[in-house]
Enzyme design. Structure first.
Site, mmCIF file in Angstrom:
data_model
loop_
_atom_site.group_PDB
_atom_site.id
_atom_site.type_symbol
_atom_site.label_atom_id
_atom_site.label_comp_id
_atom_site.label_asym_id
_atom_site.label_seq_id
_atom_site.Cartn_x
_atom_site.Cartn_y
_atom_site.Cartn_z
ATOM 1 N N LYS A 156 0.816 -1.220 0.000
ATOM 2 C CA LYS A 156 0.000 0.000 0.000
ATOM 3 C C LYS A 156 0.857 1.281 0.000
ATOM 4 C CE LYS A 156 -4.021 -2.191 2.198
ATOM 5 N NZ LYS A 156 -5.099 -2.012 3.207
ATOM 6 N N TYR A 175 -12.592 -2.172 -3.960
ATOM 7 C CA TYR A 175 -13.131 -2.235 -2.589
ATOM 8 C C TYR A 175 -14.659 -2.135 -2.546
ATOM 9 C CZ TYR A 175 -8.523 -2.058 -0.336
ATOM 10 O OH TYR A 175 -7.261 -2.357 0.119
ATOM 11 N N ARG A 189 -2.004 -14.523 4.715
ATOM 12 C CA ARG A 189 -2.722 -13.915 5.843
ATOM 13 C C ARG A 189 -1.912 -14.045 7.136
ATOM 14 N NH1 ARG A 189 -7.627 -12.276 5.027
ATOM 15 N NH2 ARG A 189 -8.413 -12.681 7.119
ATOM 16 N N THR A 242 -5.537 -7.167 10.612
ATOM 17 C CA THR A 242 -5.818 -5.910 9.902
ATOM 18 C C THR A 242 -5.362 -4.699 10.707
ATOM 19 O OG1 THR A 242 -7.759 -6.938 8.890
ATOM 20 C CG2 THR A 242 -7.653 -4.530 8.829
ATOM 21 N N ASN A 267 -2.146 0.215 6.643
ATOM 22 C CA ASN A 267 -1.654 -1.034 7.234
ATOM 23 C C ASN A 267 -0.749 -1.824 6.288
ATOM 24 O OD1 ASN A 267 -3.648 -1.966 5.542
ATOM 25 N ND2 ASN A 267 -4.710 -3.201 7.087
ATOM 26 N N HIS A 306 -2.375 -5.430 1.598
ATOM 27 C CA HIS A 306 -3.670 -6.109 1.462
ATOM 28 C C HIS A 306 -3.390 -7.532 1.026
ATOM 29 C CE1 HIS A 306 -7.684 -7.198 0.064
ATOM 30 N NE2 HIS A 306 -7.065 -7.708 -0.981
ATOM 31 N N GLU A 341 -9.733 -10.889 -7.463
ATOM 32 C CA GLU A 341 -8.795 -9.769 -7.301
ATOM 33 C C GLU A 341 -7.639 -9.852 -8.291
ATOM 34 O OE1 GLU A 341 -9.877 -9.064 -2.576
ATOM 35 O OE2 GLU A 341 -7.859 -9.746 -3.109
#
Ligand code: CMP
Length: 139
Positions: free
Chosen positions: A10, A50, A86, A92, A113, A116, A127
């Site tokens: 990000k 999103y 993950r 998150t 954060n 993603h 995605e």
């Protein structure tokens, strides 16, 4: 068998020159980068990507943040890629993220954060298809 997941580094992370450090953590977790490109998301792309969060109070801020600077979109491949990704990302909210995870180490806030990652195999496919053509993925 190896599966795939979708990852975004990000704007908070690209701004701090953390692309390599984050990619190293992904690779050390057993994930292989089979596609990668640095892009500046358009507002349309962010809103579309999103769209599942459209009704959430953070949706507008999230779309503004995701278009505030460059991101690196990646396809990652490995055994149980979604789950592995993950695990190495962490929770998150960085306040809840486990020691050694990307978000614990690098994230600034629940919004900024750093990464993603897809939350299921089904969403990973959606995605990946949103940002990559099949020929851009080289396994
Ligand atoms: P991500 O995995 O990219 O999916 C949605 C994003 O919304 C999430 O990571 C966070 O960066 C962001 N976000 C901002 N505020 C919240 C919140 N209160 N709860 C969940 N996600 C949030």
């Amino acid at each position: 068998a190896a599966t795939r997941t979708f990852s975004i580094i990000k704007p908070d992370a690209t701004r701090r020159n953390l692309t390599g450090a984050i990619t190293k953590k992904l690779e050390d977790a057993g994930l292989r980068v089979v596609a990668s490109k640095r892009i500046h998301m358009t507002r349309d792309q962010a809103e579309g990507f999103y769209a599942v969060h459209k009704e959430r109070p953070f949706y507008n801020d999230l779309c503004a943040f995701m278009t505030s600077g460059p991101v690196v979109v990646q396809v990652l491949e490995g055994e149980n890629a979604v789950l592995r990704n993950r695990e190495v990302m962490g929770a998150t909210n960085p306040a809840d993220a486990a020691e050694g995870t990307i978000r614990k180490e690098f994230a600034e806030s629940i919004e900024a954060n750093s990464v993603h990652g897809s939350d299921s195999d089904e969403n990973a496919k959606i995605e990946i298809d949103f940002f990559f053509k099949p020929e851009e993925i080289v396994g």
